[in-house]
Design an enzyme around this catalytic site. Sequence first.
Site, mmCIF file in Angstrom:
data_model
loop_
_atom_site.group_PDB
_atom_site.id
_atom_site.type_symbol
_atom_site.label_atom_id
_atom_site.label_comp_id
_atom_site.label_asym_id
_atom_site.label_seq_id
_atom_site.Cartn_x
_atom_site.Cartn_y
_atom_site.Cartn_z
ATOM 1 N N PRO A 89 -1.779 -2.270 -7.928
ATOM 2 C CA PRO A 89 -1.269 -3.621 -8.226
ATOM 3 C C PRO A 89 0.028 -3.574 -9.043
ATOM 4 C CG PRO A 89 -3.583 -3.396 -8.883
ATOM 5 C CD PRO A 89 -3.094 -2.035 -8.525
ATOM 6 N N GLU A 116 -10.316 2.638 -12.648
ATOM 7 C CA GLU A 116 -9.231 2.012 -13.417
ATOM 8 C C GLU A 116 -7.865 2.493 -12.946
ATOM 9 O OE1 GLU A 116 -10.375 -0.454 -15.182
ATOM 10 O OE2 GLU A 116 -12.295 0.378 -14.521
ATOM 11 N N ARG A 155 1.900 -1.076 14.215
ATOM 12 C CA ARG A 155 2.168 -2.028 15.303
ATOM 13 C C ARG A 155 3.652 -2.201 15.592
ATOM 14 N NH1 ARG A 155 3.417 -6.955 13.843
ATOM 15 N NH2 ARG A 155 2.457 -8.081 15.571
ATOM 16 N N ASP A 170 9.104 -10.710 16.874
ATOM 17 C CA ASP A 170 8.767 -10.789 15.459
ATOM 18 C C ASP A 170 9.964 -10.463 14.586
ATOM 19 O OD1 ASP A 170 6.237 -11.483 16.066
ATOM 20 O OD2 ASP A 170 5.294 -9.597 15.467
HETATM 21 N N1 4GX Z 1 -2.342 -3.372 -3.701
HETATM 22 N N2 4GX Z 1 -5.990 -1.734 -6.161
HETATM 23 C C1 4GX Z 1 -5.837 0.690 -6.576
HETATM 24 C C2 4GX Z 1 -6.934 1.654 -8.555
HETATM 25 C C3 4GX Z 1 -5.602 1.967 -9.159
HETATM 26 C C4 4GX Z 1 -5.081 1.280 -10.253
HETATM 27 C C5 4GX Z 1 -3.871 1.660 -10.779
HETATM 28 C C6 4GX Z 1 -3.719 3.328 -9.107
HETATM 29 C C7 4GX Z 1 -3.192 2.690 -10.220
HETATM 30 C C8 4GX Z 1 -4.096 -2.760 -4.862
HETATM 31 C C9 4GX Z 1 -3.248 -3.842 -4.514
HETATM 32 C C10 4GX Z 1 -5.260 -2.832 -5.779
HETATM 33 C C11 4GX Z 1 -6.975 -1.865 -7.216
HETATM 34 C C12 4GX Z 1 -5.913 -0.404 -5.546
HETATM 35 C C13 4GX Z 1 -6.882 -0.754 -8.226
HETATM 36 N N3 4GX Z 1 -4.914 2.986 -8.597
HETATM 37 N N4 4GX Z 1 -3.632 -1.702 -4.227
HETATM 38 N N5 4GX Z 1 -6.909 0.555 -7.584
HETATM 39 N N6 4GX Z 1 -3.329 -5.101 -4.946
HETATM 40 O O1 4GX Z 1 -5.563 -3.908 -6.220
HETATM 41 O O2 4GX Z 1 -2.558 -2.061 -3.526
#
Ligand code: 4GX
Length: 249
Positions: A89, A116, A155, A170
């Site tokens: 995120p 985490e 795709r 697209d």
């Molecule tokens: N878009 N998540 C990853 C664990 C995490 C946290 C911090 C690395 C660093 C997400 C998103 C997402 C939740 C995947 C936490 N890994 N990934 N995860 N939104 O929410 O890509």
Amino acid sequence: MKFKVITLFPENLSLSLDYGVIGKAQKEKIIEIEYINPRNYSENNNHSVDDKPYGGGPGMVIKAEPLLGAIECAKQDIPENCPVVFLSPQGALFDQKQARAFSKLNNLILVSGRYEGIDERVVDVTVNAIEISIGNFVLSGGEIAASAIIDAVARLIPGTLGDELSALQDSFTDDLLDYPHYTRPKVLKSISVPEVLVSGDHNAINRWRLKQALGRTFERRPDLIEAKELSDDEQNLLQEYQEEIENKS
Ligand code: 4GX
């Protein structure tokens, strides 16, 4: 194009990609997806891949060594400078432009975290690391994000969509929302299909669709219209759309 996905849950991820358009692209060898499990690169005897966070706090953090081992393995038979996407995120927001750029590559490594997060030093030491987020929300793992990216990229690779026109079309509308679609019956719950769509006038149909795309984008995603350079013709179509709305109310 070859995707290498580093994940603790390969079964979880492969399911959705084994069906539909992406499943077919795999069978036809247009794309290949390889899964690498960090658990196989863990150095300790109990194969643990996570540990408590330094500084305290809830949850667990994925250890650096198993991830680095998996990334090194992924890079073995491809150029060392291959982009390594960390799903998080905290990353830059993924969009169609990024998908188009990725679709021109031969290889892409995706790292899917859990819990985490992962030890920050993995990102620090990885050559060509990019952190990417698929949206402003929190998932319970990166797997769904990785499959979303693979789907959006695959795709766009020639041969994946049976209809090459779809991807091409697209590309004109990357920065606009889609126009509305209709199929039979012609009247549903007393709502008729827009007359122009049954007129057979393809020029008029294309202009109506562009007008709808512009209008809907203006109403729902003003940020996208703001960022787009509208031609005079597009300006006029958007104005027509707005006048038609006003005449209705
Ligand atoms: N878009 N998540 C990853 C664990 C995490 C946290 C911090 C690395 C660093 C997400 C998103 C997402 C939740 C995947 C936490 N890994 N990934 N995860 N939104 O929410 O890509």
